[in-house]
Write an enzyme that holds these catalytic residues in place. Sequence first.
Site, mmCIF file in Angstrom:
data_model
loop_
_atom_site.group_PDB
_atom_site.id
_atom_site.type_symbol
_atom_site.label_atom_id
_atom_site.label_comp_id
_atom_site.label_asym_id
_atom_site.label_seq_id
_atom_site.Cartn_x
_atom_site.Cartn_y
_atom_site.Cartn_z
ATOM 1 N N ARG A 279 11.377 65.237 62.368
ATOM 2 C CA ARG A 279 11.017 66.658 62.197
ATOM 3 C C ARG A 279 11.820 67.275 61.052
ATOM 4 N NH1 ARG A 279 12.130 68.989 67.735
ATOM 5 N NH2 ARG A 279 11.365 70.950 66.913
ATOM 6 N N ARG B 48 3.968 76.500 57.376
ATOM 7 C CA ARG B 48 4.932 75.399 57.324
ATOM 8 C C ARG B 48 4.654 74.490 56.140
ATOM 9 N NH1 ARG B 48 6.388 74.993 63.123
ATOM 10 N NH2 ARG B 48 8.099 73.553 63.423
ATOM 11 N N ARG C 40 12.127 69.280 75.535
ATOM 12 C CA ARG C 40 10.893 69.005 74.795
ATOM 13 C C ARG C 40 10.884 67.550 74.329
ATOM 14 N NH1 ARG C 40 10.057 73.768 70.433
ATOM 15 N NH2 ARG C 40 9.305 71.986 69.240
ATOM 16 N N ARG D 252 19.233 71.360 73.359
ATOM 17 C CA ARG D 252 18.259 72.420 73.638
ATOM 18 C C ARG D 252 17.421 72.138 74.886
ATOM 19 N NH1 ARG D 252 14.198 74.665 69.081
ATOM 20 N NH2 ARG D 252 13.012 72.750 69.320
ATOM 21 N N LYS E 44 14.684 80.315 64.992
ATOM 22 C CA LYS E 44 13.532 81.187 64.689
ATOM 23 C C LYS E 44 12.917 81.776 65.964
ATOM 24 C CE LYS E 44 11.044 77.982 62.730
ATOM 25 N NZ LYS E 44 11.921 76.819 62.932
HETATM 26 P P1 AMP Z 1 7.864 74.313 66.870
HETATM 27 O O1 AMP Z 1 7.669 74.770 68.262
HETATM 28 O O2 AMP Z 1 7.733 75.410 65.857
HETATM 29 O O3 AMP Z 1 9.117 73.511 66.691
HETATM 30 O O4 AMP Z 1 6.647 73.312 66.553
HETATM 31 C C1 AMP Z 1 6.480 72.128 67.318
HETATM 32 C C2 AMP Z 1 5.472 71.228 66.635
HETATM 33 O O5 AMP Z 1 4.203 71.903 66.537
HETATM 34 C C3 AMP Z 1 5.794 70.806 65.206
HETATM 35 O O6 AMP Z 1 6.701 69.721 65.151
HETATM 36 C C4 AMP Z 1 4.394 70.424 64.714
HETATM 37 O O7 AMP Z 1 3.974 69.196 65.252
HETATM 38 C C5 AMP Z 1 3.527 71.513 65.349
HETATM 39 N N1 AMP Z 1 3.420 72.718 64.481
HETATM 40 C C6 AMP Z 1 3.868 73.969 64.751
HETATM 41 N N2 AMP Z 1 3.576 74.806 63.754
HETATM 42 C C7 AMP Z 1 2.935 74.085 62.814
HETATM 43 C C8 AMP Z 1 2.402 74.391 61.537
HETATM 44 N N3 AMP Z 1 2.474 75.639 61.024
HETATM 45 N N4 AMP Z 1 1.805 73.396 60.844
HETATM 46 C C9 AMP Z 1 1.724 72.146 61.346
HETATM 47 N N5 AMP Z 1 2.224 71.784 62.530
HETATM 48 C C10 AMP Z 1 2.833 72.737 63.282
#
Ligand code: AMP
Length: 225
Positions: free
Chosen positions: A176, A93, A165, A132, A18
Amino acid sequence: MARFMHGIILLGGPGAGKGTQAVLLARHLNLPHISSGDLFRENMKLQTEVGRLVRSSMDSGRLVPDEVTIRMVRERLLLPDCEHGFILDGFPRTIPQGDVLDGMLSELNKSVTVVLYYRVRERMLLERLSHRWTCRDCSAAFSYESVPPREGCKQAVCTGELFRRADDDPQTQALRIREYDEKTAPLVDYYSRKGLLVTVNGEHTIEYVHRQTLERIHEGRDFYQ
Ligand code: AMP
């Protein structure tokens, strides 16, 4: 005169591509790329109140509570660069986030015009997360095989340091993916019922998936409101 408006949501599991596709699409359409994960990471780096609130959820791979997430994304959508559209990556999400987003956008006289769902099988998601590396400066993601981490970021003019990360470690990856299956995957049906879903096979190369994305969003869709 018609007002040009793209309200694009990117859906898909962790590691589906994404973020990478959002960067390419944002450049192509000249729209802001809004990544909730990047916004949280920025808040943590700057040690804001939001940053302190979300650290434990993020480090453990759990979703951040809806109230905190929604407040942060609402503030971002109010900024002037979203006037003609936006690309949301990682938000919504959960179904409640999707419902709130609808209300928020109609208040702002905006709407979601397409939801791009990047379909990638779990085995490949896990493999990608294990390889990654992420840029500390611009958040671009790279696969270990394509960019040796010691060479640093290769995104446009960025030369940032690459790091792993914390939530990409093997135990957190599995959690996740579980969070995604339980809370986020139902949004695929949710947007399909609204007639907004476009599915893209996310298992191909970055360039091929980008071309497919452009073809699919231009196919018979009217973005003029
Ligand atoms: P990402 O960078 O999109 O993989 O997001 C990393 C982390 O941020 C996720 O595992 C959640 O802990 C938090 N996060 C990101 N977007 C959301 C969302 N829309 N709702 C809840 N937690 C989020």
